[in-house]
Design a protein around this motif. Structure first.
Motif: not given
Length: 708
Positions: A601-616
């Motif tokens: 899921t993290l990989d997919t979200v990063h693929g959609r928004y590659p320039g944004k950090p992801i925080l759980i």
């Protein structure tokens, strides 16, 4: 946020990873014993500025010349408010956005623990007279007038009336759930006689409160001054000519807490209010009453209301003072901004000429050559002194001290950077409550609770889902702990989002006050806009407009331009393009899917928004302390510990684009949302028990978490 039972088909649309047409499910129900012991997941996931003066208020500078409010002469609040009652707005004063409420600039609330020599204070903590008003007859019978308290009882302030008479409130024995003052809703009245010295005459007097839950109507000597809505946000109401200097004054406050359900014992029907925030029952305890400190504060008619600080790109301290002239004559004077000991900076002095009944701002860029940067390793703090002096004589009129730290915050690529270095957030969510005091926590309570954050080797706390007492931000500043601040916008549905955006404006007011009040705290890293609120279909126009309004609000008044995020219910949030940091709550392996589903899921979200950090922003499971068994067995301490480690590992293995992980929750907590009644409303998703006496295996497991 989350909950205790498997998700059932409910009211928040969204999508599931790998199955874009499946609805998101976030319902709550009273569940069986094992499920009821925890907190319900609200989500099924989709991948889803004398150093140079910038804008000094010299002759001709832009000022605000609106008359200061002196308090309405109405007998009481209207039966219905069509917009949030504080009249929150932003005004441009000499190129600085300043938040106004009740017709005046919102001042600093440091008077709860810091007293300036130019000001006068009447602390209101202590014993008040108190009376429940179950029939809502107090206003019509004139309880706001007079001094007769023969039918009133005593109550300590601050406190939560929940704990007046609720035996075994902290117990996990739910046999008496639904009884006691913890379940007394509606109106309650507070009254206190306050001697006011004669030297208060001619001063600008405000009633200052750090929080009253949920709504407070205020009278002084029978004069209605105003209403505040929102249980966790400080407010300052001008007293005006209602005050009688040199006499004993009567302060009366009526507090309203709405019911959560029509019947707590049987579950009953949820009670809702479309304009309130939250507008429906949520799964934390809505502690009621004057739950935080309050006081009367008398400042000079010409006063410094607040100072804003930030680090300029060239390394200088940018300091802006809000100057208010509540008198009739024009103020001619000087504002001095001294950056404080240890900074190597020299005071900046700016002349001011300010018409009566107006306000402006003074901004300086001050070199601070020996000031170090604030970080979690070196949380350096400084004290700025702002002084207003009289023209000609140089007599000091007013002063205000402000604590601040210097650091940069940015998102670079897919990482959060502080002082140009990437950070990985190891954090916990937490609720502001103890078994002994509810949400009216003492300094000792905060030190004990937050001390666990340090013991856990955590560097981050999320203030889910409301603003905390000012001490919390001071504590985080001094101890080098990052904070994600939140407001009460939890579980709003689309109609309420639309109403708030287009008419009522309370959610925007909460966002503005969050950023305004916490602006100087270097520990505050992120602004959180909402938690698990509903997303409409067809491009989500209502939801996106609401999010955009909240983001614009905090950006407008935050001089430090912190990143904005929120705790989405889905990893496929259609407004993620508006976020600076993508934040979502996930409960893989608990309410849906497997623990191992987080990584993809993290990989997919990063693929959609590659320039944004992801925080759980949330993840967790539950266990009842003392329940042991295999790590695969739901409800055991071993299962809870193994699950958090599995989720952490998947986050840190993707450090190139993940900002961190936030566990739900530091400590077991109380809720009235209609489940866990057999455990007296205690949700057991914490690392420790509700009374804080027992640490579960997950506590040690979290403490040992490492980025490798």
């Amino acid at each position: 946020m989350n909950g205790t039972s498997p998700p059932t088909a409910h009211d928040h649309p969204g999508r599931r990873f790998g199955s874009p047409d499946l609805p998101r499910r976030s319902g709550k129900r009273r569940s069986g014993k094992r499920r009821a012991a925890s907190r319900a997941a609200a989500a099924v996931f989709a991948a889803g500025l004398l150093a140079g003066v910038l804008a000094g208020p010299a002759e001709g500078a832009t000022t605000d010349q609106s008359p200061a409010a002196a308090g309405t002469r109405a007998a009481g609040p209207p039966a219905v408010f069509t917009s949030e009652p504080a009249g929150t707005e932003v005004r441009d004063l000499a190129q600085t956005s300043v938040v106004y409420q009740y017709g005046q600039p919102v001042p600093a609330f440091d008077g709860w623990n810091t007293h300036e020599t130019t000001r006068r204070y009447a602390p209101l903590d202590g014993t008040w007279k108190f009376r429940f008003d179950p029939g809502d007859v107090g206003l019509s019978e004139g309880w706001q007038n007079g001094t007769d308290t023969s039918q009133w009882n005593d109550i300590s302030v601050p406190s939560a009336w929940d704990l007046l008479d609720t035996p075994n409130f902290a117990s996990m024995d739910g046999s008496s759930f639904g009884t006691g003052t913890a379940f007394r809703d509606g109106f309650a009245w507070y009254r206190r006689a306050v001697p006011v010295p004669g030297d208060w005459a001619g001063r600008l007097v405000r009633l200052m409160s750090l929080g009253a839950n949920y709504r407070a109507d205020i009278w002084v000597n029978g004069r209605y001054l105003g209403t505040h809505e929102g249980g966790h946000t400080p407010f300052a109401v001008p007293v005006g000519d209602a005050l009688r200097a040199g006499q004993t004054n009567t302060v009366t406050i009526r507090v309203l807490r709405s019911a959560s359900f029509t019947d707590y014992v049987s579950g009953g029907t949820p009670v809702t209010n479309d304009t309130a925030i939250p507008y429906k029952p949520v799964d934390y305890w809505p502690y009621a009453g004057l739950t935080r400190s309050l006081w009367l504060e008398a400042v000079p008619r010409s006063t410094i209301g607040k100072v804003l600080t930030s680090l300029a790109p060239d390394g200088r301290l940018r300091a802006t003072a809000v100057v208010q002239n509540d008198g009739a004559a024009t103020l001619h004077g000087t504002v001095t901004l001294d950056p404080g000991a240890g900074t190597g900076g020299r005071p900046c002095r700016v002349p001011v000429a300010l018409a009566g009944r107006s306000a402006t701002t003074v901004t300086c860029l001050i070199p601070v050559p020996t000031a170090g940067r604030w970080s979690t390793a070196t949380p350096r703090m400084y004290t700025l002194l702002a002084r207003l002096s009289e023209g000609g004589t140089g007599r000091e009129v007013d002063r205000l001290h402000t604590r601040y730290g210097l650091r940069t915050i940015d998102t670079a690529g897919s990482q959060i950077q502080v002082n140009d270095q990437p950070v990985l957030l190891k954090g916990v969510n937490w609720h502001e409550e103890t078994a002994a005091h509810g949400s009216a926590m003492t300094v000792a309570d905060y030190d004990r609770e937050l001390g666990q954050v340090l013991d856990l080797h955590a560097n981050f706390i999320r203030d889910s889902v409301y603003n905390r007492h000012p001490y919390v931000y001071d504590w985080a500043d001094e101890h080098g702990v990052f904070v994600m601040d939140d407001i009460d916008t939890m579980w709003l549905n689309v109609p309420q989002e639309k109403l708030q955006t287009e008419q009522y404006g309370l959610s925007r007011a909460l966002a503005l006050m969050m950023a305004w009040n916490q602006a100087n705290h270097p520990s505050v890293l992120l602004w959180g806009l909402q938690n698990e609120s509903e997303i409409d279909g067809n491009g989500a126009p209502v939801y996106r407009a609401w999010i955009a309004q909240l983001k614009a609000a905090v950006n407008q008044v935050d001089p430090q331009h912190r990143p904005v995020t929120w705790a989405s219910s889905t990893s496929n949030d259609p407004a993620f393009d508006l976020a600076d940091v993508i934040g979502f709550n996930e409960y893989f392996g608990y309410f849906y899917g497997k623990d191992s589903d987080l990584g993809p899921t993290l990989d997919t979200v990063h693929g959609r928004y590659p320039g944004k950090p992801i925080l759980i922003t949330e993840n967790g499971t539950w266990s009842i302390a003392g329940t042991h068994g295999p790590a695969t067995q739901e409800g055991t301490e071993e299962w809870q510990a193994a699950s958090l480690k599995a989720h952490w590992d998947q986050v840190v293995s993707r450090r190139a684009f993940t900002a961190g992980y936030t566990f739900w929750v530091l400590k077991d907590y109380k809720e009235r949302d209609g489940y866990n009644q057999e455990y007296n409303g205690i949700s057991v998703m914490g690392l420790t028990t509700f009374d804080g006496t027992t640490r579960k295996l997950a506590y040690g497991a979290f403490r040992d978490l490492s980025a490798g």
